[in-house]
Design a protein around this motif. Sequence first.
Motif, short mmCIF file in Angstrom:
data_model
loop_
_atom_site.label_atom_id
_atom_site.label_comp_id
_atom_site.label_asym_id
_atom_site.label_seq_id
_atom_site.Cartn_x
_atom_site.Cartn_y
_atom_site.Cartn_z
N SER A 10 -11.31 -0.50 -4.65
CA SER A 10 -10.03 -0.78 -4.01
C SER A 10 -8.90 -0.42 -4.96
O SER A 10 -9.00 -0.68 -6.16
CB SER A 10 -9.90 -2.26 -3.65
N ASN A 16 -8.39 -8.15 -1.36
CA ASN A 16 -9.52 -8.98 -0.95
C ASN A 16 -10.79 -8.67 -1.75
O ASN A 16 -11.52 -9.58 -2.15
CB ASN A 16 -9.77 -8.78 0.55
N THR A 17 -11.04 -7.39 -1.99
CA THR A 17 -12.25 -7.02 -2.74
C THR A 17 -12.14 -7.50 -4.18
O THR A 17 -13.13 -7.97 -4.76
CB THR A 17 -12.45 -5.49 -2.70
N VAL A 87 -13.52 -1.23 3.29
CA VAL A 87 -13.91 -0.19 4.25
C VAL A 87 -12.66 0.62 4.55
O VAL A 87 -11.63 0.07 4.93
CB VAL A 87 -14.47 -0.80 5.55
N PHE A 90 -14.24 3.59 8.19
CA PHE A 90 -15.63 3.31 8.56
C PHE A 90 -16.66 3.58 7.46
O PHE A 90 -17.85 3.76 7.75
CB PHE A 90 -15.99 4.10 9.85
N ASP A 127 -11.08 -5.03 10.31
CA ASP A 127 -11.49 -5.31 11.69
C ASP A 127 -12.40 -6.54 11.77
O ASP A 127 -12.80 -7.09 10.74
CB ASP A 127 -12.16 -4.08 12.31
N SER A 133 -15.87 -2.57 12.28
CA SER A 133 -15.10 -2.11 11.12
C SER A 133 -15.66 -0.82 10.54
O SER A 133 -14.96 -0.10 9.82
CB SER A 133 -15.11 -3.18 10.02
N GLY A 161 -10.82 -9.38 6.32
CA GLY A 161 -9.52 -9.69 5.73
C GLY A 161 -8.72 -8.42 5.71
O GLY A 161 -9.24 -7.38 5.30
N TYR A 162 -7.50 -8.46 6.18
CA TYR A 162 -6.71 -7.23 6.20
C TYR A 162 -5.72 -7.22 5.03
O TYR A 162 -5.83 -6.44 4.11
CB TYR A 162 -6.00 -7.04 7.55
C1 LIG Z 1 -6.63 4.01 4.56
C2 LIG Z 1 -7.23 2.75 5.11
C3 LIG Z 1 -8.29 2.84 5.99
C4 LIG Z 1 -8.87 1.67 6.50
N1 LIG Z 1 -9.92 1.79 7.37
C5 LIG Z 1 -10.52 0.68 7.85
C6 LIG Z 1 -11.66 0.79 8.72
O1 LIG Z 1 -12.16 1.86 9.05
N2 LIG Z 1 -12.21 -0.37 9.20
C7 LIG Z 1 -11.70 -1.60 8.86
O2 LIG Z 1 -12.23 -2.62 9.35
N3 LIG Z 1 -10.63 -1.73 8.02
C8 LIG Z 1 -10.04 -0.63 7.51
N4 LIG Z 1 -8.98 -0.76 6.64
C9 LIG Z 1 -8.53 -2.11 6.23
C10 LIG Z 1 -9.10 -2.51 4.88
O3 LIG Z 1 -10.51 -2.40 4.86
C11 LIG Z 1 -8.72 -3.98 4.58
O4 LIG Z 1 -7.31 -4.10 4.50
C12 LIG Z 1 -9.35 -4.49 3.29
O5 LIG Z 1 -9.24 -5.88 3.21
C13 LIG Z 1 -8.70 -3.90 2.07
O6 LIG Z 1 -9.34 -4.38 0.94
P1 LIG Z 1 -8.53 -4.71 -0.41
O7 LIG Z 1 -7.59 -5.85 -0.09
O8 LIG Z 1 -9.58 -5.09 -1.37
O9 LIG Z 1 -7.82 -3.47 -0.83
C14 LIG Z 1 -8.37 0.38 6.12
C15 LIG Z 1 -7.30 0.33 5.21
C16 LIG Z 1 -6.74 1.47 4.72
C17 LIG Z 1 -5.57 1.38 3.74
#
Ligand SMILES: Cc1cc2nc3c(=O)[nH]c(=O)nc-3n(C[C@H](O)[C@H](O)[C@H](O)COP(=O)(O)O)c2cc1C
Length: 184
Positions: A10, A16-17, A87, A90, A127, A133, A161-162
């Motif tokens: 990340s 979140n990670t 993720v 996907f 998601d 997701s 978590g988004y």
């Molecule tokens: C470029 C991009 C692509 C993403 N694609 C997906 C996806 O395919 N499926 C999903 O569930 N979330 C997707 N997300 C959301 C992230 O997986 C989610 O915000 C995650 O918690 C981020 O982790 P972090 O906080 O450790 O960076 C995407 C986010 C970004 C920025």
Amino acid sequence: MMKILILMGSPRPMGNTAKMAEWLADAAKERDIETETVYLNVLSIKPCQACGVCQMPGMGECILEDDMKDVYKKIEESDCIIFASPVYFFNLTAQIKIAIDRLYAFGPDYKKSFDGKKFGLLMSYGDDNLEVSGGKNAVASFNDMAAYFDVENLGVVHCQGYEPGELERNKDVKAECEAMAAKI
Ligand SMILES: Cc1cc2nc3c(=O)[nH]c(=O)nc-3n(C[C@H](O)[C@H](O)[C@H](O)COP(=O)(O)O)c2cc1C
């Protein structure tokens, strides 16, 4: 002292990670296990060029001169490698995929280099669940990779978590990260 290397895919140090990695590292520390987290996003790592030099007899080394050199050394010195990634579209993020492809450089005797090591995966997604997701694709890739290297697979901790911090809504995640540390 045992050592865990967390390869962080990340770009968000407060994401979140990263939080999952912190929970795992804290639990490991309590067990006198050292943890180092490497943020791949801030390193300069070129994608594999498929030159094939690493596969030549007696090689098992990458000829690319970049920050992966340090990562190879850290992998060799570690008992356990935790792949940590959100993720993105996907699957695992590009940051971590580039580093994974570069593991090809351990050459034809790659299993020897990973003998006795353990792999685990920490993963978050925006998601609703693993299925929609695309996290399922990342889990499948990770499991295939662990089988390829013939390492002990510690499994996967995944959570929804988004925005940063949103994973805290998943009550069991911290305990699952701690449980992964206990398996190491
Ligand atoms: C470029 C991009 C692509 C993403 N694609 C997906 C996806 O395919 N499926 C999903 O569930 N979330 C997707 N997300 C959301 C992230 O997986 C989610 O915000 C995650 O918690 C981020 O982790 P972090 O906080 O450790 O960076 C995407 C986010 C970004 C920025």
